[in-house]
Design an enzyme around this catalytic site. Structure first.
Site, short mmCIF file in Angstrom:
data_model
loop_
_atom_site.label_atom_id
_atom_site.label_comp_id
_atom_site.label_asym_id
_atom_site.label_seq_id
_atom_site.Cartn_x
_atom_site.Cartn_y
_atom_site.Cartn_z
N GLY A 35 46.31 34.63 36.82
CA GLY A 35 46.35 35.41 38.05
C GLY A 35 47.75 35.90 38.35
O GLY A 35 48.74 35.46 37.74
N ASN A 36 47.87 36.83 39.27
CA ASN A 36 49.17 37.36 39.66
C ASN A 36 49.07 37.95 41.06
O ASN A 36 47.98 38.28 41.53
CB ASN A 36 49.70 38.40 38.67
CG ASN A 36 48.57 39.17 37.99
OD1 ASN A 36 47.96 40.04 38.61
ND2 ASN A 36 48.27 38.84 36.74
N GLY A 51 53.72 34.89 32.42
CA GLY A 51 53.56 33.67 31.65
C GLY A 51 54.29 32.44 32.13
O GLY A 51 54.41 31.47 31.37
N SER A 79 54.78 40.37 35.45
CA SER A 79 53.40 40.17 34.97
C SER A 79 52.95 41.34 34.11
O SER A 79 53.28 42.50 34.38
CB SER A 79 52.47 40.02 36.17
OG SER A 79 51.11 40.15 35.78
N GLU A 81 50.25 42.60 34.15
CA GLU A 81 49.36 43.42 34.97
C GLU A 81 50.13 44.33 35.93
O GLU A 81 49.53 44.95 36.81
CB GLU A 81 48.41 42.53 35.77
CG GLU A 81 47.53 41.60 34.95
CD GLU A 81 46.37 42.32 34.27
OE1 GLU A 81 46.42 43.56 34.12
OE2 GLU A 81 45.41 41.62 33.91
N HIS A 100 45.37 39.23 42.25
CA HIS A 100 44.44 39.28 41.12
C HIS A 100 44.23 37.87 40.56
O HIS A 100 45.16 37.08 40.46
CB HIS A 100 45.01 40.18 40.02
CG HIS A 100 44.28 40.06 38.71
ND1 HIS A 100 42.97 40.42 38.55
CD2 HIS A 100 44.69 39.59 37.51
CE1 HIS A 100 42.60 40.20 37.30
NE2 HIS A 100 43.62 39.68 36.65
N HIS A 102 41.01 35.22 38.22
CA HIS A 102 39.80 35.13 37.40
C HIS A 102 38.86 34.08 37.99
O HIS A 102 38.57 33.05 37.37
CB HIS A 102 40.15 34.75 35.96
CG HIS A 102 40.99 35.76 35.26
ND1 HIS A 102 41.51 35.54 33.99
CD2 HIS A 102 41.41 37.00 35.62
CE1 HIS A 102 42.21 36.59 33.60
NE2 HIS A 102 42.17 37.49 34.58
N TYR A 121 26.12 40.10 54.79
CA TYR A 121 26.88 41.00 55.66
C TYR A 121 28.38 40.96 55.42
O TYR A 121 29.10 41.91 55.75
CB TYR A 121 26.55 40.72 57.13
CG TYR A 121 27.20 39.49 57.72
CD1 TYR A 121 28.50 39.54 58.24
CD2 TYR A 121 26.51 38.28 57.80
CE1 TYR A 121 29.10 38.43 58.79
CE2 TYR A 121 27.09 37.16 58.36
CZ TYR A 121 28.39 37.24 58.85
OH TYR A 121 28.98 36.12 59.38
N HIS A 163 36.67 40.85 32.89
CA HIS A 163 38.04 40.47 33.23
C HIS A 163 38.06 39.50 34.41
O HIS A 163 38.11 38.29 34.20
CB HIS A 163 38.84 41.75 33.54
CG HIS A 163 40.31 41.54 33.65
ND1 HIS A 163 41.23 42.55 33.40
CD2 HIS A 163 41.05 40.47 34.02
CE1 HIS A 163 42.46 42.08 33.57
NE2 HIS A 163 42.38 40.82 33.97
N TYR A 216 36.55 41.62 65.93
CA TYR A 216 36.45 40.21 65.55
C TYR A 216 37.83 39.56 65.57
O TYR A 216 38.82 40.19 65.22
CB TYR A 216 35.84 40.10 64.16
CG TYR A 216 35.73 38.68 63.66
CD1 TYR A 216 34.74 37.82 64.13
CD2 TYR A 216 36.63 38.18 62.73
CE1 TYR A 216 34.63 36.52 63.67
CE2 TYR A 216 36.54 36.88 62.26
CZ TYR A 216 35.54 36.06 62.74
OH TYR A 216 35.46 34.77 62.28
#
Length: 226
Positions: A35-36, A51, A79, A81, A100, A102, A121, A163, A216
């Site tokens: 993730g990043n 990494g 990263s 990404e 981001h 997984h 909803y 992905h 809300y």
């Protein structure tokens, strides 16, 4: 869309990004260093490095990259990404945080190449009547960047074919909230398909929820309560 103010580039912001990475793995929304996270700042984009185990990150570990140009080829490596993070920040100036990961249930739907329809909803929390699926492209590629920018023009989250998932946030805390909500929706959609089919809410019903979401949450400071 109205651009949001950039986050301050200080130790507190940097630590908040690191804490989000640690939180993702602790909540089983991510694994390892896959993730990043990034945040828009005055000088460009602050992003996690490539990494480096999250437990080893320090505020100084985070990398600053430009908003409109490739990163420097010297110094810490961002990263892999970074292209789609950069693309998201350019396409969505109203959302200064990109997260981001997984998540397991999101990843199951992603490898099945299924978007999440309005089975609940809370889909409305992602800006529309579904959570869309970005077409597959190699991680870190310009093609993936283009695919993400296209479908996230009016959404706050998406799945990524074969992905994982990406969410946007007005703050780091809001991005964390959306990531966990997205994984819950993915699980709900998968489980509700066992032995039957989920009932899908209509566009009008989702529009009603989106309208209700506008009021809300707690009142702003200074307002009175009944």
């Amino acid at each position: 869309m109205t651009p949001a103010a950039p986050l301050p580039d200080n130790t507190e912001t940097r630590q908040t990004l690191i804490d989000a990475c640690l939180w993702m793995n602790d909540r089983h929304l991510n694994q390892g260093t896959s993730g990043n996270i990034s945040a828009r700042i005055d000088r460009g984009i602050l992003i996690t490095p490539s990494g480096v185990p999250y437990e080893e990150l320090t505020p100084a570990s985070l990398v600053t990259i430009p908003l409109d140009e490739p990163p420097s080829e010297t110094g810490p490596k961002p990263s892999t990404e970074w292209p789609f993070h950069q693309g998201m920040h350019r396409a969505r100036p109203d959302m200064p945080v990109v997260l981001h990961a997984h998540p397991p249930y999101c990843s199951v739907l992603a490898v099945q190449r299924r978007k999440i329809p309005a089975c609940h909803y809370m889909i409305a929390a992602f800006g529309g009547n579904d959570v869309p699926l970005a077409d597959y492209a190699l991680f870190g590629s310009p093609e993936l960047c283009a695919n993400m920018a296209e479908i996230m023009q009016d959404r706050h989250g998406c799945l990524m074919a074969n992905h994982g998932a990406t969410v946007l946030g007005e703050t780091v805390e809001k991005a964390r909230w959306r990531l966990e909500e997205l994984e819950t929706l993915a699980r709900t959609y998968l489980f509700s398909s066992i032995g039957g089919a989920p009932h899908i809410l209509s566009d009008d019903e989702i529009a009603e929820v989106m309208d209700a979401f506008q009021s809300y949450g707690p009142r702003h400071t200074g307002e009175t309560t009944d």
